[in-house]
Write a protein that holds these residues in place. Structure first.
Motif, PDB file in Angstrom:
ATOM      1  N   ARG A  21      42.636 -24.046  -4.408  1.00  0.00           N
ATOM      2  CA  ARG A  21      42.227 -23.127  -3.340  1.00  0.00           C
ATOM      3  C   ARG A  21      43.395 -22.800  -2.415  1.00  0.00           C
TER       4      ARG A  21
ATOM      5  N   PHE B 115      40.700 -25.690   6.349  1.00  0.00           N
ATOM      6  CA  PHE B 115      39.323 -25.691   5.845  1.00  0.00           C
ATOM      7  C   PHE B 115      39.293 -25.821   4.323  1.00  0.00           C
ATOM      8  N   LEU B 116      40.186 -25.112   3.635  1.00  0.00           N
ATOM      9  CA  LEU B 116      40.193 -25.123   2.181  1.00  0.00           C
ATOM     10  C   LEU B 116      40.614 -26.464   1.588  1.00  0.00           C
ATOM     11  N   ASN B 117      41.270 -27.296   2.381  1.00  0.00           N
ATOM     12  CA  ASN B 117      41.667 -28.616   1.886  1.00  0.00           C
ATOM     13  C   ASN B 117      40.477 -29.521   1.618  1.00  0.00           C
ATOM     14  N   LYS B 118      39.339 -29.217   2.240  1.00  0.00           N
ATOM     15  CA  LYS B 118      38.181 -30.104   2.085  1.00  0.00           C
ATOM     16  C   LYS B 118      36.867 -29.368   1.841  1.00  0.00           C
ATOM     17  N   SER B 119      36.901 -28.049   1.751  1.00  0.00           N
ATOM     18  CA  SER B 119      35.666 -27.291   1.585  1.00  0.00           C
ATOM     19  C   SER B 119      35.835 -26.175   0.555  1.00  0.00           C
ATOM     20  N   THR B 120      34.706 -25.578   0.163  1.00  0.00           N
ATOM     21  CA  THR B 120      34.716 -24.511  -0.831  1.00  0.00           C
ATOM     22  C   THR B 120      34.504 -23.154  -0.154  1.00  0.00           C
TER      23      THR B 120
ATOM     24  N   GLU C 236      33.709 -20.509  -7.815  1.00  0.00           N
ATOM     25  CA  GLU C 236      33.631 -21.917  -7.425  1.00  0.00           C
ATOM     26  C   GLU C 236      32.934 -22.753  -8.501  1.00  0.00           C
TER      27      GLU C 236
ATOM     28  N   SER D 205      30.367 -21.292   1.729  1.00  0.00           N
ATOM     29  CA  SER D 205      29.853 -20.939   3.056  1.00  0.00           C
ATOM     30  C   SER D 205      30.192 -19.500   3.420  1.00  0.00           C
TER      31      SER D 205
END
Length: 266
Positions: free
Chosen positions: A180, A239-244, A129, A247
């Motif tokens: 992602r 989730f991957l569209n807006k987060s890494t 990341e 978590s």
């Protein structure tokens, strides 16, 4: 604890973790030890619930699989996902997995090795990341044969239980310039033939140990795994569209610490 409850719990664990970057094999090893569920039947059961998870991907990506299997897709064509991409992505781990299958099963399927894999995989995800630049491949349809092969090389890391197949392939994809979602799509697509081969290989070795009385537990685990895996993948792609992946890496570290305490420090 009844067989039905165990089947539901393990079906949920398999469905949630198979395609998320948290290591389904690691979770199944840890859950199996905690539930005292092991032996020959456990091996048979785990193969069947993996097949349930695989079926969910086949349903979700049905159009892409049909498109790849059309005769005109049998030749390499720039700008489209083909069977050659899939072969390039699974060949490295298939060859090495076949050669090392026995020592991996004998020496790496323990809580301690899983804990090490969880930590190492989490570190890889954080590094990927941080090191990944602006993606140059935003759609799985734009991936090259070379990139597919290199993702396949990263997938070799997943032979260590706890490392995670999706975690290693998505991290590798990020380092190779994939977005992602493109990395996740490719990871899930190549999982179908790869896991199918692995499951059939394991199933042939344990098929004679299957009893008719075990079919109910197997059916419950299979159905639960299919439904939960389907929902998990749909959620993860959103989730991957807006987060890494960060978590998931932190979750892995927490799980490793809790598992170490449970198995070795109490």
């Amino acid at each position: 604890m009844s067989d039905t409850v165990v089947a539901v719990i393990l079906g949920i664990v398999e469905g949630v973790t198979e395609f998320l970057p948290v290591s389904s094999t690691g979770h199944m090893i840890l859950a199996g030890h905690m539930l005292d569920f092991g032996g020959e039947f456990a091996s048979v059961f785990e193969v069947f619930i993996q097949l349930g998870a695989i079926l969910s991907i086949l349903v979700l990506y049905w159009d892409k699989f049909v498109h790849m299997l059309r005769p005109r897709k049998l030749s390499i064509r720039r700008g489209g996902l083909s069977l050659q991409h899939v072969i390039a992505g699974i060949l490295p781990v298939l060859l090495l997995g076949y050669l090392l299958h026995k020592p991996i099963k004998e020496y790496l399927f323990s809580p301690f090795t899983v804990i090490l894999g969880l930590i190492a995989g989490g570190i890889l995800m954080l590094v990927a990341e941080k090191a990944a630049g602006r993606p140059v491949v935003r759609s799985v349809e734009s991936i090259t044969i070379k990139q597919a092969f290199w993702v396949g090389l990263f997938q070799i890391l997943s032979l260590w239980p706890g490392f995670s197949r999706s975690g290693s392939t998505i991290s590798g994809g990020l380092l190779l310039g994939l977005s992602r979602t493109a990395a996740a799509d490719f990871s899930f697509i190549i999982a179908v033939p790869l896991m199918s081969v692995a499951c059939v290989y394991d199933l042939l070795k344990v098929w004679n140990k299957l009893n008719v009385g075990d079919l109910q537990m197997i059916a419950i685990g299979f159905i639960v795994s299919f439904v939960i895996a389907y929902l998990s993948v749909v959620w993860f792609l959103r989730f991957l569209n807006k987060s890494t992946l960060a978590s998931f890496a932190y979750y892995r570290f927490i799980l490793a610490a809790v598992s170490y305490y449970y198995f070795f420090a109490r």
